[in-house]
Design a protein around this motif. Sequence first.
Motif, PDB file in Angstrom:
ATOM      1  N   ALA A  73       0.835  -1.211   0.000  1.00 47.43           N
ATOM      2  CA  ALA A  73       0.000   0.000   0.000  1.00 47.43           C
ATOM      3  C   ALA A  73       0.867   1.259   0.000  1.00 47.43           C
ATOM      4  CB  ALA A  73      -0.941  -0.005   1.201  1.00 47.43           C
ATOM      5  N   GLY A  74       2.005   1.214   0.654  1.00 41.39           N
ATOM      6  CA  GLY A  74       2.915   2.361   0.657  1.00 41.39           C
ATOM      7  C   GLY A  74       3.455   2.665  -0.728  1.00 41.39           C
ATOM      8  N   VAL A  75       3.793   1.623  -1.468  1.00 45.76           N
ATOM      9  CA  VAL A  75       4.278   1.800  -2.834  1.00 45.76           C
ATOM     10  C   VAL A  75       3.187   2.432  -3.706  1.00 45.76           C
ATOM     11  CG1 VAL A  75       4.948   0.528  -4.926  1.00 45.76           C
ATOM     12  CG2 VAL A  75       5.976  -0.056  -2.736  1.00 45.76           C
ATOM     13  N   MET A  76       1.941   2.102  -3.412  1.00 45.34           N
ATOM     14  CA  MET A  76       0.820   2.581  -4.221  1.00 45.34           C
ATOM     15  C   MET A  76       0.256   3.920  -3.722  1.00 45.34           C
ATOM     16  SD  MET A  76       1.016   0.138  -6.251  1.00 45.34           S
ATOM     17  CE  MET A  76      -0.261   0.646  -7.340  1.00 45.34           C
ATOM     18  N   SER A  77       0.860   4.523  -2.712  1.00 42.47           N
ATOM     19  CA  SER A  77       0.290   5.715  -2.075  1.00 42.47           C
ATOM     20  C   SER A  77       0.129   6.911  -3.009  1.00 42.47           C
ATOM     21  CB  SER A  77       1.109   6.123  -0.857  1.00 42.47           C
ATOM     22  OG  SER A  77       2.399   6.545  -1.242  1.00 42.47           O
ATOM     23  N   SER A  78       0.955   7.032  -4.016  1.00 40.53           N
ATOM     24  CA  SER A  78       0.847   8.194  -4.910  1.00 40.53           C
ATOM     25  C   SER A  78      -0.264   8.052  -5.938  1.00 40.53           C
ATOM     26  CB  SER A  78       2.179   8.452  -5.611  1.00 40.53           C
ATOM     27  OG  SER A  78       2.506   7.357  -6.433  1.00 40.53           O
ATOM     28  N   HIS A  81       2.572  10.877  -0.163  1.00 37.66           N
ATOM     29  CA  HIS A  81       3.298   9.669   0.233  1.00 37.66           C
ATOM     30  C   HIS A  81       3.158   9.395   1.730  1.00 37.66           C
ATOM     31  CE1 HIS A  81       6.078  12.889   1.240  1.00 37.66           C
ATOM     32  NE2 HIS A  81       6.714  12.036   2.036  1.00 37.66           N
ATOM     33  N   LEU A  82       2.557  10.325   2.476  1.00 33.11           N
ATOM     34  CA  LEU A  82       2.404  10.165   3.919  1.00 33.11           C
ATOM     35  C   LEU A  82       1.103   9.486   4.309  1.00 33.11           C
ATOM     36  CD1 LEU A  82       3.748  13.661   5.022  1.00 33.11           C
ATOM     37  CD2 LEU A  82       4.978  11.476   4.955  1.00 33.11           C
ATOM     38  N   SER A  83       0.257   9.163   3.327  1.00 30.15           N
ATOM     39  CA  SER A  83      -0.994   8.464   3.616  1.00 30.15           C
ATOM     40  C   SER A  83      -1.253   7.450   2.509  1.00 30.15           C
ATOM     41  CB  SER A  83      -2.157   9.457   3.727  1.00 30.15           C
ATOM     42  OG  SER A  83      -2.378  10.094   2.491  1.00 30.15           O
ATOM     43  N   TYR A  84      -2.063   6.455   2.837  1.00 37.44           N
ATOM     44  CA  TYR A  84      -2.391   5.442   1.839  1.00 37.44           C
ATOM     45  C   TYR A  84      -3.387   5.988   0.830  1.00 37.44           C
ATOM     46  CZ  TYR A  84      -0.236   2.193   5.123  1.00 37.44           C
ATOM     47  OH  TYR A  84       0.637   1.561   5.955  1.00 37.44           O
ATOM     48  N   SER A  85      -3.312   5.474  -0.357  1.00 34.11           N
ATOM     49  CA  SER A  85      -4.278   5.824  -1.393  1.00 34.11           C
ATOM     50  C   SER A  85      -5.633   5.215  -1.036  1.00 34.11           C
ATOM     51  CB  SER A  85      -3.809   5.254  -2.735  1.00 34.11           C
ATOM     52  OG  SER A  85      -4.846   5.299  -3.687  1.00 34.11           O
ATOM     53  N   PRO A  86      -6.727   5.908  -1.315  1.00 33.48           N
ATOM     54  CA  PRO A  86      -8.035   5.292  -1.086  1.00 33.48           C
ATOM     55  C   PRO A  86      -8.300   4.123  -2.036  1.00 33.48           C
ATOM     56  CG  PRO A  86      -8.297   7.402  -2.186  1.00 33.48           C
ATOM     57  CD  PRO A  86      -6.841   7.272  -1.829  1.00 33.48           C
ATOM     58  N   TRP A  87      -7.439   3.946  -3.023  1.00 34.34           N
ATOM     59  CA  TRP A  87      -7.587   2.847  -3.971  1.00 34.34           C
ATOM     60  C   TRP A  87      -6.787   1.608  -3.572  1.00 34.34           C
ATOM     61  CZ3 TRP A  87      -6.421   6.508  -8.621  1.00 34.34           C
ATOM     62  CH2 TRP A  87      -7.560   7.260  -8.921  1.00 34.34           C
ATOM     63  N   CYS A  88      -5.974   1.702  -2.528  1.00 31.92           N
ATOM     64  CA  CYS A  88      -5.123   0.568  -2.132  1.00 31.92           C
ATOM     65  C   CYS A  88      -4.879   0.668  -0.626  1.00 31.92           C
ATOM     66  CB  CYS A  88      -3.817   0.621  -2.915  1.00 31.92           C
ATOM     67  SG  CYS A  88      -2.836  -0.877  -2.796  1.00 31.92           S
ATOM     68  N   ILE A  89      -5.693  -0.038   0.143  1.00 32.25           N
ATOM     69  CA  ILE A  89      -5.727   0.137   1.590  1.00 32.25           C
ATOM     70  C   ILE A  89      -5.335  -1.156   2.306  1.00 32.25           C
ATOM     71  CG2 ILE A  89      -7.217   0.702   3.546  1.00 32.25           C
ATOM     72  CD1 ILE A  89      -9.050   2.106   1.442  1.00 32.25           C
ATOM     73  N   PRO A  90      -4.334  -1.096   3.194  1.00 34.10           N
ATOM     74  CA  PRO A  90      -4.014  -2.284   3.990  1.00 34.10           C
ATOM     75  C   PRO A  90      -5.021  -2.408   5.137  1.00 34.10           C
ATOM     76  CG  PRO A  90      -2.573  -0.489   4.626  1.00 34.10           C
ATOM     77  CD  PRO A  90      -3.430   0.018   3.495  1.00 34.10           C
ATOM     78  N   THR A  91      -5.362  -3.629   5.467  1.00 36.67           N
ATOM     79  CA  THR A  91      -6.286  -3.878   6.571  1.00 36.67           C
ATOM     80  C   THR A  91      -6.075  -5.298   7.075  1.00 36.67           C
ATOM     81  OG1 THR A  91      -8.601  -3.656   7.265  1.00 36.67           O
ATOM     82  CG2 THR A  91      -8.205  -4.681   5.122  1.00 36.67           C
ATOM     83  N   THR A  92      -6.747  -5.630   8.141  1.00 36.52           N
ATOM     84  CA  THR A  92      -6.744  -6.991   8.667  1.00 36.52           C
ATOM     85  C   THR A  92      -8.190  -7.437   8.785  1.00 36.52           C
ATOM     86  OG1 THR A  92      -4.718  -6.573   9.911  1.00 36.52           O
ATOM     87  CG2 THR A  92      -6.017  -8.479  10.576  1.00 36.52           C
TER      88      THR A  92
END
Length: 105
Positions: free
Chosen positions: A31-36, A47-58
């Motif tokens: 998700a960090g790689v996809m943040s932009s 780059h300081l937040s996740y993209s709304p299109w690619c979100i890590p979760t559990t």
Amino acid sequence: MVAPSAKEVFIQGVTLSGKTFRPSDWAERLAGVMSSFRPGGAHPGSHLSYSPWCIPTTLGGVKCVVVHRDLREAEPMAWDFCMNFARDNELQVVEACLMPDERPR
């Protein structure tokens, strides 16, 4: 393969053989790689937040990355990167819809 009608896919941190995928922070890294990649494109500080299109979760104790179909429409190569990551690492991919948490009443 992902159906064209799927709005979100969940890349799960479990391999096709049922093993937990390592390293344990793989979802945050992906998700960090996809943040932009985000609506309106990258902007200072994105780059300081996740993209709304690619979100890590559990979910259910399993690390996942939720990838929204809008990423495919806006940045096909970024979508392919995510799907190829899942395929190359033999991760389970499920089409689903992430529901917002229920608000307390």
